[in-house]
Design an enzyme around this catalytic site. Structure first.
Site, PDB file in Angstrom:
ATOM      1  N   ARG A  78       2.297   9.639  -5.743  1.00 20.06           N
ATOM      2  CA  ARG A  78       1.907  10.875  -6.472  1.00 20.06           C
ATOM      3  C   ARG A  78       2.511  10.899  -7.883  1.00 20.06           C
ATOM      4  O   ARG A  78       2.942   9.877  -8.397  1.00 20.06           O
ATOM      5  CB  ARG A  78       2.293  12.145  -5.688  1.00 20.06           C
ATOM      6  N   LYS A  91      -9.317  -0.185  -5.939  1.00 25.02           N
ATOM      7  CA  LYS A  91      -9.320   0.427  -4.607  1.00 25.02           C
ATOM      8  C   LYS A  91     -10.663   1.112  -4.383  1.00 25.02           C
ATOM      9  O   LYS A  91     -11.088   1.942  -5.188  1.00 25.02           O
ATOM     10  CB  LYS A  91      -8.180   1.444  -4.507  1.00 25.02           C
ATOM     11  N   HIS A 143     -10.538   1.115   1.727  1.00 25.45           N
ATOM     12  CA  HIS A 143     -10.332   2.086   2.807  1.00 25.45           C
ATOM     13  C   HIS A 143     -11.568   1.968   3.699  1.00 25.45           C
ATOM     14  O   HIS A 143     -12.639   2.442   3.338  1.00 25.45           O
ATOM     15  CB  HIS A 143     -10.183   3.500   2.243  1.00 25.45           C
ATOM     16  N   HIS A 170       2.923  14.525   1.410  1.00 27.16           N
ATOM     17  CA  HIS A 170       2.251  15.813   1.176  1.00 27.16           C
ATOM     18  C   HIS A 170       3.305  16.889   1.378  1.00 27.16           C
ATOM     19  O   HIS A 170       4.221  16.712   2.197  1.00 27.16           O
ATOM     20  CB  HIS A 170       1.132  16.039   2.196  1.00 27.16           C
ATOM     21  N   HIS A 179      -4.733  -0.582   5.860  1.00 24.82           N
ATOM     22  CA  HIS A 179      -4.312   0.181   7.043  1.00 24.82           C
ATOM     23  C   HIS A 179      -5.235   0.005   8.261  1.00 24.82           C
ATOM     24  O   HIS A 179      -5.936   0.919   8.663  1.00 24.82           O
ATOM     25  CB  HIS A 179      -4.105   1.663   6.735  1.00 24.82           C
ATOM     26  N   ALA A 193      -4.153  14.814   5.393  1.00 22.75           N
ATOM     27  CA  ALA A 193      -3.962  13.518   6.061  1.00 22.75           C
ATOM     28  C   ALA A 193      -2.928  12.704   5.307  1.00 22.75           C
ATOM     29  O   ALA A 193      -3.015  12.558   4.086  1.00 22.75           O
ATOM     30  CB  ALA A 193      -5.284  12.768   6.098  1.00 22.75           C
ATOM     31  N   HIS A 196       1.567   5.366  -1.686  1.00 24.16           N
ATOM     32  CA  HIS A 196       1.245   6.548  -2.508  1.00 24.16           C
ATOM     33  C   HIS A 196       2.560   7.169  -2.965  1.00 24.16           C
ATOM     34  O   HIS A 196       3.412   7.477  -2.125  1.00 24.16           O
ATOM     35  CB  HIS A 196       0.476   7.587  -1.685  1.00 24.16           C
ATOM     36  N   ASP A 250       1.335   2.678   3.532  1.00 21.83           N
ATOM     37  CA  ASP A 250       0.476   3.846   3.338  1.00 21.83           C
ATOM     38  C   ASP A 250       1.310   5.120   3.383  1.00 21.83           C
ATOM     39  O   ASP A 250       0.808   6.187   3.748  1.00 21.83           O
ATOM     40  CB  ASP A 250      -0.654   3.878   4.369  1.00 21.83           C
ATOM     41  N   ASN A 298      -5.181   7.310  -6.076  1.00 22.25           N
ATOM     42  CA  ASN A 298      -5.918   8.541  -5.720  1.00 22.25           C
ATOM     43  C   ASN A 298      -5.185   9.800  -6.168  1.00 22.25           C
ATOM     44  O   ASN A 298      -4.875  10.682  -5.374  1.00 22.25           O
ATOM     45  CB  ASN A 298      -6.241   8.576  -4.217  1.00 22.25           C
ATOM     46  N   HIS A 348       0.869  -1.196   0.000  1.00 23.43           N
ATOM     47  CA  HIS A 348       0.000   0.000   0.000  1.00 23.43           C
ATOM     48  C   HIS A 348       0.897   1.234   0.000  1.00 23.43           C
ATOM     49  O   HIS A 348       1.473   1.599   1.020  1.00 23.43           O
ATOM     50  CB  HIS A 348      -0.901   0.016   1.239  1.00 23.43           C
ATOM     51  N   LEU A 383      -5.115   9.127   7.912  1.00 19.89           N
ATOM     52  CA  LEU A 383      -6.407   8.463   8.008  1.00 19.89           C
ATOM     53  C   LEU A 383      -6.273   7.005   7.601  1.00 19.89           C
ATOM     54  O   LEU A 383      -5.534   6.721   6.650  1.00 19.89           O
ATOM     55  CB  LEU A 383      -7.436   9.172   7.116  1.00 19.89           C
TER      56      LEU A 383
HETATM   57  C1  NCD Z   1      -3.644   9.018   2.021  1.00 17.30           C
HETATM   58  C2  NCD Z   1      -3.170  10.056   0.995  1.00 17.30           C
HETATM   59  O1  NCD Z   1      -2.656  11.093   1.404  1.00 17.30           O
HETATM   60  O2  NCD Z   1      -3.286   9.795  -0.209  1.00 17.30           O
HETATM   61  N1  NCD Z   1      -3.738   9.651   3.304  1.00 17.30           N
HETATM   62  C3  NCD Z   1      -3.773   9.044   4.508  1.00 17.30           C
HETATM   63  O3  NCD Z   1      -3.970   9.736   5.507  1.00 17.30           O
HETATM   64  N2  NCD Z   1      -3.566   7.746   4.649  1.00 17.30           N
HETATM   65  C4  NCD Z   1      -4.917   8.423   1.569  1.00 17.30           C
HETATM   66  C5  NCD Z   1      -5.320   7.195   2.337  1.00 17.30           C
HETATM   67  O4  NCD Z   1      -4.756   6.121   2.151  1.00 17.30           O
HETATM   68  O5  NCD Z   1      -6.242   7.295   3.150  1.00 17.30           O
HETATM   69 ZN    ZN Z   2      -3.331   5.075   1.555  1.00 20.71          ZN
END
Ligand code: NCD
Ligand code: ZN
Length: 345
Positions: free
Chosen positions: A17, A99, A136, A251, A174, A263, A15, A247, A41, A13, A219
Site C-alpha cells: 500500500r 500484473k 491473478h 487492510h 497464489h 479480501a 502488497h 501475498d 493495485n 508477491h 482471494l
Molecule cells: C489482495 C489485496 O488486498 O490487495 N487481496 C487478496 O485477497 N489476496 C489482492 C490480491 O492479490 O488478490
Molecule cells: Zn496479491
C-alpha cells in the site's frame, strides 16, 4: 531441528500500500526479505513506469535507515495499456513485470482486464521483450462458484494463453488448488507459480468453521484440505517452478471485521516463520531454502542473495494488532503462538 540458517529469502508477491499503512508494514518485510515484488493495485493503480518509480521512491523513503531491502516494481495491466509501455518496462531498471487482474477479481481490480483475448497484442509484446506476466488466475463472472474460479480460469483462459505464447514468462500467482499445481507442473519452464503461507497452512474451515473468521479471508479463497495437501507437496518438492510469494495484503482491521469485509491476509509480520511451520509439518525444512531463497530469483533472472537469515524454535506470541496513529492491522494468527522465530537477518 531447532535452528535453521538459509540464504536470505525474497518475497515474489507483496502488497505494501501507501502512506501510513506502508509506513506501518514495510519494516516487517524488510527485516526478513532481501527483495519483494510489489503489487501495483493501488487506488489509482500503478500503470506507468513513471508512477512505478515514484511509488518505489515512496517505499524506499519509508524503510528504516540503512535497510538494503529492494522493492521490485510491477505495472498494472489495463485494457488501455499502450504496447509502447511494455518496451519501457523492458528497458526500465527497477520495473520487472506486468500484473494481470481480471476485472473485478479482487481488491482494487476494477481497472483490470475484462477481455483477456483483447489483450493478446500486449502479451505478444511481453513475449517479444521477455517481460514476465504475473497473473491473478480467477474468472470473475458472478455465475461461477467462488471455490471453482481458479480451476475455470485455468481451463478457459490460461491454458489457451500459454499455448498461444509458448515462451512468455508467466507467474501464476497464489496457487490454491490441486488442478493449478498440475497445470504448472505440466507446462514449460517459462511458467512458474507463487504459493502463500495461508494456503499452505489452512483450508476453508479456517474461515467458516466455528464462526466466521474474516482475517483468513483472502482471494483466491482458501480451498478444501486435499488442495492444501497438493500445495504443500508442490512447495516442498524441490521443483523450481514453485516459489515463495506471501501475498501479504494489509487492510485496516475495521474493513476486515465488517459486514462486507475486504479480501487479504496480513502475513508479513511472520512470513518466514509461517512457511517454516508449513514445511516442518511435512518434514521438509531442508526444502525451504530453495523455495524461499533460490527459485524465484532464478526465474526472474536475478542473482541469488548472498546474506543469510536464521530461524530458531522459540515460541512467541503474535500481537493482536499492529497499530500506528491512524492505522490498525490485524495480522494472521493474531494473539496466538508461533513456534519459529527469525532471530537474525
Ligand atoms: C489482495 C489485496 O488486498 O490487495 N487481496 C487478496 O485477497 N489476496 C489482492 C490480491 O492479490 O488478490
Ligand atoms: Zn496479491
Amino acid at each position: 531441528m531447532d535452528k535453521l540458517t538459509i540464504s536470505q529469502p525474497d518475497d515474489w508477491h507483496l502488497h505494501v500500500r501507501t502512506g501510513s499503512i506502508l509506513r506501518t508494514v514495510i519494516d516487517h518485510s524488510a527485516r526478513q526479505f532481501g527483495r519483494a515484488v510489489i503489487m501495483p493495485n493501488l487506488k489509482p493503480p500503478v500503470t506507468t513506469v513513471e508512477q512505478a518509480l515514484n511509488y518505489r521512491q515512496e517505499i524506499l523513503d519509508a524503510l528504516p535507515l540503512g535497510s538494503a531491502f529492494q522493492p521490485l516494481m510491477t505495472l498494472y495491466l489495463t485494457a488501455n495499456t499502450p504496447v509502447a509501455e511494455i518496451k519501457k518496462v523492458a528497458d526500465a531498471e527497477h520495473v520487472y513485470a506486468f500484473k494481470l487482474y481480471p476485472a473485478g477479481a479482487t481488491t482494487n481490480s476494477d481497472a483490470g482486464v475484462a477481455d483477456i483475448e483483447a489483450a493478446y497484442p500486449l502479451f505478444a509484446a511481453m513475449e517479444k521483450y521477455d517481460v514476465p506476466l504475473l497473473i491473478h488466475g480467477e474468472v470473475t463472472d458472478a455465475e461461477y462458484d467462488i471455490f471453482d474460479r481458479e480451476k475455470i480460469f485455468i481451463d478457459s483462459k490460461l491454458s489457451r494463453l500459454t499455448r498461444q505464447f509458448p515462451t512468455l514468462r508467466i507467474v501464476v500467482e497464489h496457487l490454491t488448488t490441486q488442478e493449478a499445481v498440475q497445470f504448472v507442473e505440466s507446462t514449460g519452464d517459462n511458467v512458474a507459480a507463487t504459493i502463500t503461507p495461508q494456503h499452505l497452512l489452512y483450508n476453508r474451515n479456517a474461515i467458516l468453521a466455528g464462526g466466521i473468521h474474516p482475517h483468513y479471508y483472502c482471494l483466491p479463497i482458501l480451498k478444501r484440505e486435499h488442495h492444501r495437501q497438493a500445495l504443500l507437496k508442490a512447495a516442498s518438492s524441490g521443483n523450481p517452478k514453485f516459489f515463495l510469494g506471501t501475498d501479504s495484503a494489509p487492510h485496516l482491521t475495521a474493513l476486515k471485521e465488517n459486514s462486507c469485509g475486504c479480501a487479504g491476509c496480513y502475513s508479513a509480520h511472520a512470513a518466514l516463520e509461517l512457511y517454516a511451520e508449513a514445511f516442518e509439518q511435512v518434514g521438509a525444512l531442508d526444502k525451504l531454502e530453495g523455495f524461499a531463497s533460490f527459485y524465484g530469483a532464478d526465474f526472474y533472472g536475478l542473482p541469488r542473495n548472498t546474506s543469510s537469515v536464521t530461524l530458531e524454535k522459540q515460541a512467541w506470541r503474535v500481537p493482536d494488532v499492529y497499530a500506528d496513529t491512524d492505522v490498525a492491522i490485524t495480522p494472521l494468527r493474531a494473539g496466538e503462538q508461533l513456534q519459529w522465530r527469525v532471530v537474525s537477518a
